[in-house]
Design a protein around this motif. Structure first.
Motif, short mmCIF file in Angstrom:
data_model
loop_
_atom_site.label_atom_id
_atom_site.label_comp_id
_atom_site.label_asym_id
_atom_site.label_seq_id
_atom_site.Cartn_x
_atom_site.Cartn_y
_atom_site.Cartn_z
N THR A 198 116.14 15.86 48.10
CA THR A 198 116.37 17.29 48.34
C THR A 198 115.46 17.79 49.45
O THR A 198 115.90 18.51 50.35
N ALA A 199 114.20 17.37 49.41
CA ALA A 199 113.26 17.75 50.46
C ALA A 199 113.70 17.17 51.80
O ALA A 199 113.64 17.86 52.83
N ALA A 200 114.17 15.94 51.78
CA ALA A 200 114.65 15.29 53.02
C ALA A 200 115.82 16.05 53.61
O ALA A 200 115.93 16.21 54.83
N LYS A 201 116.70 16.55 52.76
CA LYS A 201 117.86 17.31 53.24
C LYS A 201 117.40 18.60 53.91
O LYS A 201 117.95 18.99 54.95
N GLY A 202 116.38 19.25 53.36
CA GLY A 202 115.82 20.45 53.99
C GLY A 202 115.22 20.15 55.35
O GLY A 202 115.43 20.88 56.32
N LEU A 203 114.49 19.04 55.44
CA LEU A 203 113.91 18.64 56.73
C LEU A 203 115.00 18.28 57.73
O LEU A 203 114.90 18.61 58.92
N SER A 204 116.06 17.64 57.25
CA SER A 204 117.17 17.28 58.14
C SER A 204 117.85 18.51 58.74
O SER A 204 118.27 18.48 59.90
N LEU A 205 117.95 19.57 57.95
CA LEU A 205 118.50 20.83 58.48
C LEU A 205 117.68 21.30 59.68
O LEU A 205 118.24 21.76 60.68
N LEU A 206 116.38 21.19 59.55
CA LEU A 206 115.49 21.64 60.63
C LEU A 206 115.59 20.74 61.86
O LEU A 206 115.44 21.21 62.98
N VAL A 207 115.86 19.47 61.64
CA VAL A 207 116.09 18.56 62.77
C VAL A 207 117.38 18.94 63.47
O VAL A 207 117.44 19.02 64.70
N GLU A 208 118.44 19.21 62.69
CA GLU A 208 119.72 19.63 63.26
C GLU A 208 119.59 20.91 64.08
O GLU A 208 120.28 21.08 65.09
N ASP A 209 118.69 21.81 63.64
CA ASP A 209 118.48 23.08 64.33
C ASP A 209 117.46 22.98 65.47
O ASP A 209 117.07 23.98 66.06
N HIS A 210 116.97 21.76 65.73
CA HIS A 210 115.99 21.49 66.80
C HIS A 210 114.66 22.19 66.58
O HIS A 210 113.95 22.52 67.53
N ILE A 211 114.32 22.40 65.31
CA ILE A 211 113.03 23.00 64.96
C ILE A 211 112.01 21.88 64.71
O ILE A 211 110.84 22.02 65.03
N LEU A 212 112.49 20.77 64.18
CA LEU A 212 111.65 19.58 63.99
C LEU A 212 112.31 18.41 64.70
O LEU A 212 113.50 18.43 64.98
N TYR A 213 111.50 17.40 65.00
CA TYR A 213 112.05 16.16 65.52
C TYR A 213 111.31 15.00 64.85
O TYR A 213 110.19 15.15 64.37
N LYS A 214 111.99 13.86 64.79
CA LYS A 214 111.44 12.68 64.13
C LYS A 214 110.76 11.78 65.15
O LYS A 214 111.28 11.56 66.23
N LYS A 215 109.60 11.27 64.75
CA LYS A 215 108.97 10.18 65.49
C LYS A 215 109.04 8.99 64.54
O LYS A 215 108.42 9.00 63.48
N ARG A 216 109.81 8.02 64.92
CA ARG A 216 110.06 6.87 64.06
C ARG A 216 108.75 6.27 63.55
O ARG A 216 107.87 5.92 64.32
N GLY A 217 108.66 6.18 62.23
CA GLY A 217 107.48 5.59 61.60
C GLY A 217 106.29 6.52 61.48
O GLY A 217 105.31 6.17 60.85
N LEU A 218 106.37 7.70 62.09
CA LEU A 218 105.24 8.63 62.06
C LEU A 218 105.51 9.91 61.28
O LEU A 218 104.59 10.55 60.79
N GLY A 219 106.76 10.33 61.21
CA GLY A 219 107.09 11.55 60.47
C GLY A 219 107.83 12.57 61.30
O GLY A 219 108.40 12.27 62.35
N MET A 220 107.79 13.81 60.81
CA MET A 220 108.48 14.94 61.46
C MET A 220 107.45 15.82 62.15
O MET A 220 106.37 16.08 61.61
N PHE A 221 107.84 16.32 63.32
CA PHE A 221 106.95 17.14 64.12
C PHE A 221 107.67 18.40 64.59
O PHE A 221 108.89 18.41 64.75
N VAL A 222 106.89 19.45 64.84
CA VAL A 222 107.43 20.73 65.30
C VAL A 222 107.77 20.63 66.79
O VAL A 222 106.95 20.16 67.59
N THR A 223 108.97 21.08 67.15
CA THR A 223 109.37 21.06 68.55
C THR A 223 108.66 22.17 69.33
O THR A 223 108.13 23.12 68.74
N ASN A 224 108.68 22.05 70.64
CA ASN A 224 108.06 23.07 71.49
C ASN A 224 108.77 24.41 71.39
O ASN A 224 108.15 25.46 71.57
N ASP A 225 110.07 24.40 71.11
CA ASP A 225 110.86 25.63 71.05
C ASP A 225 111.02 26.18 69.64
O ASP A 225 111.75 27.16 69.44
#
Length: 126
Positions: free
Chosen positions: A50-77
């Motif tokens: 469920t938490a992963a699905k919430g994070l995925s929404l933010l990736v789809e909205d370009h609010i977060l991005y994934k760094k493979r093996g490191l986690g999720m990070f906040v985008t510049n925008d």
């Protein structure tokens, strides 16, 4: 934040909104690593999927991005994207509800504007 299980809004959406609010509040800034799905699951006592699905929404909205093996990070925008989204979705919905309710109650436009200014004034003094 306490996850609301009453069924009005899916938990994964509540998680995404919570992360957005953390960004708006300055608790996460551009290029910061955010909580993992497992940390969020533990924090809110929810399923990691469920938490992963919430994070995925933010990736789809370009609010977060994934760094493979490191986690999720906040985008510049992220901050601007969240502000734009909430202004055009949340605020407009709330304003529409207020305008409709004021019409039902017979509150004039000027009276409504005065009420808004009064509440805004109260917020700045707190």
């Amino acid at each position: 934040m306490i996850v609301n299980n009453d069924g009005t809004k899916p938990i994964y959406m509540q998680i995404a909104e919570w992360v957005e609010t953390e960004i708006l509040n300055g608790n996460f800034v551009s290029e910061d690593k955010v909580y993992s799905q497992y940390q969020l699951a533990e924090m809110f006592n929810i399923n990691p999927a469920t938490a992963a699905k919430g994070l995925s929404l933010l990736v789809e909205d370009h609010i977060l991005y994934k760094k493979r093996g490191l986690g999720m990070f906040v985008t510049n925008d992220a901050l601007e994207l969240i502000r734009h989204k909430r202004k055009n979705q949340t605020l407009k919905r709330l304003i529409k509800e207020i305008v409709l309710e004021s019409g039902r109650l017979g509150v004039s436009e000027n009276e409504l504007i005065s009420m808004i200014k009064e509440v805004a004034g109260e917020e700045t003094t707190e």
